[in-house]
Design a protein around this motif. Sequence first.
Motif, PDB file in Angstrom:
ATOM      1  N   VAL A 117       5.664  14.748 -10.862  1.00  0.00           N
ATOM      2  CA  VAL A 117       4.249  14.764 -10.489  1.00  0.00           C
ATOM      3  C   VAL A 117       3.603  13.529 -11.109  1.00  0.00           C
ATOM      4  N   THR A 118       2.315  13.316 -10.840  1.00  0.00           N
ATOM      5  CA  THR A 118       1.631  12.172 -11.428  1.00  0.00           C
ATOM      6  C   THR A 118       0.530  12.642 -12.369  1.00  0.00           C
ATOM      7  N   VAL A 119       0.097  11.744 -13.226  1.00  0.00           N
ATOM      8  CA  VAL A 119      -0.922  12.070 -14.214  1.00  0.00           C
ATOM      9  C   VAL A 119      -2.262  12.384 -13.568  1.00  0.00           C
ATOM     10  N   MET A 120      -2.444  11.972 -12.319  1.00  0.00           N
ATOM     11  CA  MET A 120      -3.744  12.177 -11.669  1.00  0.00           C
ATOM     12  C   MET A 120      -3.757  13.363 -10.712  1.00  0.00           C
ATOM     13  N   GLU A 121      -2.760  14.257 -10.799  1.00  0.00           N
ATOM     14  CA  GLU A 121      -2.734  15.402  -9.889  1.00  0.00           C
ATOM     15  C   GLU A 121      -3.828  16.421 -10.200  1.00  0.00           C
ATOM     16  N   HIS A 122      -4.302  17.064  -9.148  1.00  0.00           N
ATOM     17  CA  HIS A 122      -5.179  18.224  -9.242  1.00  0.00           C
ATOM     18  C   HIS A 122      -4.380  19.376  -9.854  1.00  0.00           C
ATOM     19  N   HIS A 123      -5.068  20.280 -10.537  1.00  0.00           N
ATOM     20  CA  HIS A 123      -4.377  21.420 -11.145  1.00  0.00           C
ATOM     21  C   HIS A 123      -3.515  22.184 -10.151  1.00  0.00           C
ATOM     22  N   SER A 124      -3.934  22.233  -8.890  1.00  0.00           N
ATOM     23  CA  SER A 124      -3.181  22.993  -7.892  1.00  0.00           C
ATOM     24  C   SER A 124      -1.843  22.352  -7.570  1.00  0.00           C
ATOM     25  N   ASP A 125      -1.637  21.102  -8.001  1.00  0.00           N
ATOM     26  CA  ASP A 125      -0.341  20.454  -7.837  1.00  0.00           C
ATOM     27  C   ASP A 125       0.368  20.281  -9.178  1.00  0.00           C
ATOM     28  N   ARG A 165      14.702  16.447  -7.542  1.00  0.00           N
ATOM     29  CA  ARG A 165      14.710  17.085  -6.230  1.00  0.00           C
ATOM     30  C   ARG A 165      13.439  16.840  -5.426  1.00  0.00           C
ATOM     31  N   LEU A 166      12.296  16.709  -6.101  1.00  0.00           N
ATOM     32  CA  LEU A 166      11.017  16.666  -5.389  1.00  0.00           C
ATOM     33  C   LEU A 166      10.014  15.805  -6.143  1.00  0.00           C
ATOM     34  N   VAL A 167       9.216  15.052  -5.374  1.00  0.00           N
ATOM     35  CA  VAL A 167       8.070  14.302  -5.888  1.00  0.00           C
ATOM     36  C   VAL A 167       6.810  14.900  -5.279  1.00  0.00           C
ATOM     37  N   CYS A 168       5.774  15.098  -6.109  1.00  0.00           N
ATOM     38  CA  CYS A 168       4.479  15.606  -5.645  1.00  0.00           C
ATOM     39  C   CYS A 168       3.394  14.616  -6.051  1.00  0.00           C
ATOM     40  N   VAL A 169       2.652  14.119  -5.073  1.00  0.00           N
ATOM     41  CA  VAL A 169       1.681  13.076  -5.376  1.00  0.00           C
ATOM     42  C   VAL A 169       0.434  13.242  -4.514  1.00  0.00           C
ATOM     43  N   ALA A 170      -0.726  13.050  -5.136  1.00  0.00           N
ATOM     44  CA  ALA A 170      -1.992  13.027  -4.396  1.00  0.00           C
ATOM     45  C   ALA A 170      -2.086  11.726  -3.621  1.00  0.00           C
ATOM     46  N   HIS A 171      -2.387  11.820  -2.335  1.00  0.00           N
ATOM     47  CA  HIS A 171      -2.584  10.611  -1.535  1.00  0.00           C
ATOM     48  C   HIS A 171      -3.771   9.814  -2.071  1.00  0.00           C
ATOM     49  N   VAL A 172      -4.842  10.537  -2.384  1.00  0.00           N
ATOM     50  CA  VAL A 172      -6.031   9.927  -3.000  1.00  0.00           C
ATOM     51  C   VAL A 172      -6.451  10.797  -4.178  1.00  0.00           C
ATOM     52  N   SER A 173      -6.689  10.182  -5.321  1.00  0.00           N
ATOM     53  CA  SER A 173      -7.138  10.932  -6.492  1.00  0.00           C
ATOM     54  C   SER A 173      -8.537  11.477  -6.264  1.00  0.00           C
ATOM     55  N   ASN A 174      -8.722  12.779  -6.544  1.00  0.00           N
ATOM     56  CA  ASN A 174     -10.040  13.383  -6.368  1.00  0.00           C
ATOM     57  C   ASN A 174     -11.022  12.942  -7.447  1.00  0.00           C
ATOM     58  N   VAL A 175     -10.531  12.265  -8.483  1.00  0.00           N
ATOM     59  CA  VAL A 175     -11.392  11.782  -9.561  1.00  0.00           C
ATOM     60  C   VAL A 175     -11.601  10.271  -9.474  1.00  0.00           C
TER      61      VAL A 175
END
Length: 404
Positions: A117-125, A165-175
């Motif tokens: 995951v990335t440091v800028m993910e929303h809690h839901s991710d 196995r998996l990468v999860c990333v926000a396309h655009v940071s909500n912050v």
Amino acid sequence: MYDINTVRKDFPILGREVYKRPLVYLDNAATTQKPRCVVEAIANEYYSVNANVHRGVHFLSQQATDLHEAARETVRRFINARDVAEVVFTRGTTESLNLVASSYGEAFLHEGDEVIVTVMEHHSDIVPWQLLRERKGIVLKVVPMTDEGVLDLDAYEQLFTPRTRLVCVAHVSNVLGTVNPVKRMAEIAHAHGAHILVDGAQSVPHFKVDVQDIGCDFMVFSGHKVYGPTGIGVLYGREDLLDRMPPYQGGGEMIARVTFEHTTYERLPFKFEAGTPDYVGSHALAVALDYVSALGMDHIHAHERALTQYAMEQMQAIEGMHLFGTAPGKDAVVAFNVGNIHPLDLGTLLDRLGIAIRTGHHCAQPLMQRCGVEGMARASFALYNTREEVDALVQGIDRVRKMF
């Protein structure tokens, strides 16, 4: 031609007053206002078409089913999925993410497997993967970012191992408004044999999103952030992956045949849609997508990008202003603090001036920790916002600043 004055007439709420002042609504990253056509579509379906879908042979049920499945095709076309079987209706981005964590996690992840995951993910991710870690012993790795709010792609690539196995990333940071290079990140993930999930909650409302061009394996977004109703969202997933994933919930709609000895499941996408779907919401979402398509996503993107740049320029001139997220090409969000003013105080006093912004940690507490703050104020823009509203925000912030 994109005429902002004509556009604003489609949103009656923008004409109301708050504390006897004109409403300046700048909390669009949380939820967008709804055009008249969306609200009328909801009312019309309840008044004229309301019936449960997929199960009835009578006229109303058939008509409601047709609208529901036409909405699925509208979504497919809007994000350029290959087939309607890859479009699953959910309650929103959060449920879509939890569905993937639960179902993909059950099918593909084992103890010691890694999710990036990335440091800028929303809690839901973040939280669904932590819950999966507790259940199955997976490993979470985090992509860092620069002080400007840009993901470190070199560090990202170094996180991969044979167990990723998996990468999860926000396309655009909500912050921060950072537009992450998800196409390049997908290429890197696939080169290492991993899948990638893109959180499109803050991208789908603002610019064209093409899941085939990105090359993502999953994409999620919410209806209420793209001028549609609350309680409806979308999970896009590659058909071959969805087909191998077990159901997320059990019950009506998702079954082919049930006996006490054995149950067989419906074909995609219905395997993941247990119970009565929000068929009114799906139709209203389709109306919202048709609305923004008619305006032109390129026009919306250009308008919002110019507005964001203007806001950044004007806000920088305010004494004590600290802007968070200065990545090139950032989109529709400006997060900030001013001097020693607590963001909650700033938001409360701006509200008394009729200006609606967001304050707090924005469901991104790890990002707050990275930035060294407890919370921020956030102004976020939509297709109906104007330069005059940005001016009102800047004047309001400066007025509040002088009170402290």
